[in-house]
Design a protein around this motif. Sequence first.
Motif, PDB file in Angstrom:
ATOM      1  N   SER A 293      41.206  35.922  38.934  1.00 39.35           N
ATOM      2  CA  SER A 293      40.536  37.172  38.146  1.00 39.35           C
ATOM      3  C   SER A 293      39.411  38.053  38.984  1.00 39.35           C
ATOM      4  N   MET A 294      39.723  39.617  39.013  1.00 39.46           N
ATOM      5  CA  MET A 294      38.753  40.966  38.955  1.00 39.46           C
ATOM      6  C   MET A 294      37.137  39.790  39.930  1.00 39.46           C
TER       7      MET A 294
ATOM      8  N   LEU B 289      33.580  42.402  33.505  1.00 40.15           N
ATOM      9  CA  LEU B 289      34.955  42.398  34.749  1.00 40.15           C
ATOM     10  C   LEU B 289      35.572  41.061  34.986  1.00 40.15           C
ATOM     11  N   ILE B 290      35.141  39.756  34.660  1.00 39.19           N
ATOM     12  CA  ILE B 290      35.783  39.088  35.230  1.00 39.19           C
ATOM     13  C   ILE B 290      36.576  38.454  34.311  1.00 39.19           C
ATOM     14  N   GLU B 291      36.082  38.633  32.898  1.00 41.79           N
ATOM     15  CA  GLU B 291      36.756  37.975  30.508  1.00 41.79           C
ATOM     16  C   GLU B 291      37.617  38.981  30.953  1.00 41.79           C
ATOM     17  N   GLU B 292      37.726  40.708  31.016  1.00 45.06           N
ATOM     18  CA  GLU B 292      38.814  41.628  31.180  1.00 45.06           C
ATOM     19  C   GLU B 292      39.863  40.848  31.923  1.00 45.06           C
ATOM     20  N   SER B 293      39.253  41.084  33.063  1.00 47.95           N
ATOM     21  CA  SER B 293      40.680  40.480  34.194  1.00 47.95           C
ATOM     22  C   SER B 293      41.398  39.553  34.445  1.00 47.95           C
ATOM     23  N   SER B 294      40.547  38.753  33.135  1.00 43.93           N
ATOM     24  CA  SER B 294      41.234  37.534  32.967  1.00 43.93           C
ATOM     25  C   SER B 294      42.622  37.458  31.659  1.00 43.93           C
ATOM     26  N   SER B 295      41.646  38.340  30.723  1.00 44.08           N
ATOM     27  CA  SER B 295      42.437  38.364  30.056  1.00 44.08           C
ATOM     28  C   SER B 295      43.899  39.216  29.941  1.00 44.08           C
ATOM     29  N   VAL B 296      43.858  39.695  31.110  1.00 35.09           N
ATOM     30  CA  VAL B 296      45.154  40.742  31.182  1.00 35.09           C
ATOM     31  C   VAL B 296      45.975  39.483  31.628  1.00 35.09           C
TER      32      VAL B 296
ATOM     33  N   GLN C 137      45.638  50.615  41.289  1.00 31.42           N
ATOM     34  CA  GLN C 137      44.353  51.334  41.827  1.00 31.42           C
ATOM     35  C   GLN C 137      43.444  50.488  41.034  1.00 31.42           C
ATOM     36  N   VAL C 138      43.187  49.830  39.414  1.00 32.62           N
ATOM     37  CA  VAL C 138      41.943  49.125  39.520  1.00 32.62           C
ATOM     38  C   VAL C 138      41.299  47.967  40.043  1.00 32.62           C
ATOM     39  N   VAL C 139      42.447  47.080  40.974  1.00 33.55           N
ATOM     40  CA  VAL C 139      41.887  46.840  41.341  1.00 33.55           C
ATOM     41  C   VAL C 139      41.516  46.862  43.075  1.00 33.55           C
ATOM     42  N   ARG C 140      42.228  47.360  43.466  1.00 33.40           N
ATOM     43  CA  ARG C 140      41.334  48.325  44.756  1.00 33.40           C
ATOM     44  C   ARG C 140      39.937  49.082  44.444  1.00 33.40           C
TER      45      ARG C 140
END
Length: 476
Positions: free
Chosen positions: A442-443, A405-412, A337-340
């Motif tokens: 990454s998002m 956003l890039i940093e948070e999505s990469s850290s997942v 859902q976050v990706v969408r």
Amino acid sequence: MQKPKVTGLVADLWTHIRILQLAGHSLLEFNAGGSAAWNYLRTAGTVLHNFLLIGNYVLLIINCTQQTADSDEFTGNVATVLFFSHCVFKLLYCTLRRRKFYRTLNSWNHTNSHPLFAESSARHHAQATSSMKRLLVIILTCTLTSVLAWTTITFFGDSVIHVQDPDDANLTMTVEVPRLIVRAWYPWDISNGFMYMLTFAFQFFWLTCMLVLCNLLDTLFCCWLIYACEQLVHLKEIMKPLMEVSNSMDSLMPQTSDIFRAASSSSHAALLSGSTDTLDTNIRGIYNSASEYSGFRQGGGALSTVQGSSVGPNGLTKKQEVLIRSAIKYWVERHKQVVRYVNDIGDTYGGAILAHMLISTVELTLLAYLATTITGFNPRGICIVGYVIYSFGQVFQFCYYGNHLIEESSSVLEAAYSCRWYDGTDEAKAFVQIICQQCQKSMTISGAKFFTVSLDLFASILGAVVTYFLLLIQLN
């Protein structure tokens, strides 16, 4: 007007939406209802309001084309026209694409949660709401301060322009003009009297609406990214407890009891006791279809290997296995859902970002050139420096939250890999494999697919401005 019944992200951004509506944005779907006549009047008022805003911008362009005798004066007028082009473009862009705005704003209206992670979800939702409100207050404060500063400095310094001599095209003459907030051409006499005061009041109203519209639309984009980042933090936070539960043979050991502080005492007790009705109520929303949920109730599919309350091959009872599987499914579905949601943000605002960055590059280059003509501490120099700071601030706001956003999505992905998945069960290993597949890239938010919004983009724009500025100096 009373607040209509709204939920999700719209409720969190309701104050933001109302201010945008008051400033002239046509987000009419979020009206509080009313009669058909009232809605018609609101629509007509919005159209008239936007016509006045765009009409005064056209008058700025007309004035710019008429004042070409003095190169510095002309460059300053062009910079002003480019500065307000952000506002006009975003007003038209977001009006024409308002359906996409509605879709993005409504994307979190029906969000399911898991009883084990309800507290974490609510906490990060509250943190996102607090951050969005704080950003709104900061931006509104800066905007209103800019309006007051712009209005005040109008009454300082010289009020003259250089125009061509009507008798000799090779000569210029100095003409004193009325002190207005922005220099624009008007078909009526504004030299003094009532028309001057009326024009000045209209320009103050125009400037306020334009800056509020532009800045709040940019802030709306940043608020969307704040919400997405908090959702990613929520998913990272619950990943380690989820892995520990999946890896454990006794999923509810005392040392992991703090993991489940998310659940209320009643729902937690129901889950432990295996109350079928309560368990169904709590996790039913996690399933995508009625048939899938029906399979869960009948113990079919992946759960068919575990019968009743006996311990299965993985050391978990059926109730514990159902709980873990539903929690894993919740994580995967929430990440999807976050990706969408991020894709919707880019699709909604990507074109506006592209135009903003292109215009800002040209605008900042002209402002850098004008900065070389400053000859001391004077109102003109203060205006130029204010333009530069304001314009860089707008660009940095986009890039900062895009980079976040890039940093948070990469850290997942890093958080998933750092878990002790290699000591886990096949269920845990499969879960980590799903995470790695979903988080390979990454998002990001792109400017209509031309560039990625990040701090690297900010550095690139700064470098381009310096390059074009040096080229302009050499040509001059």
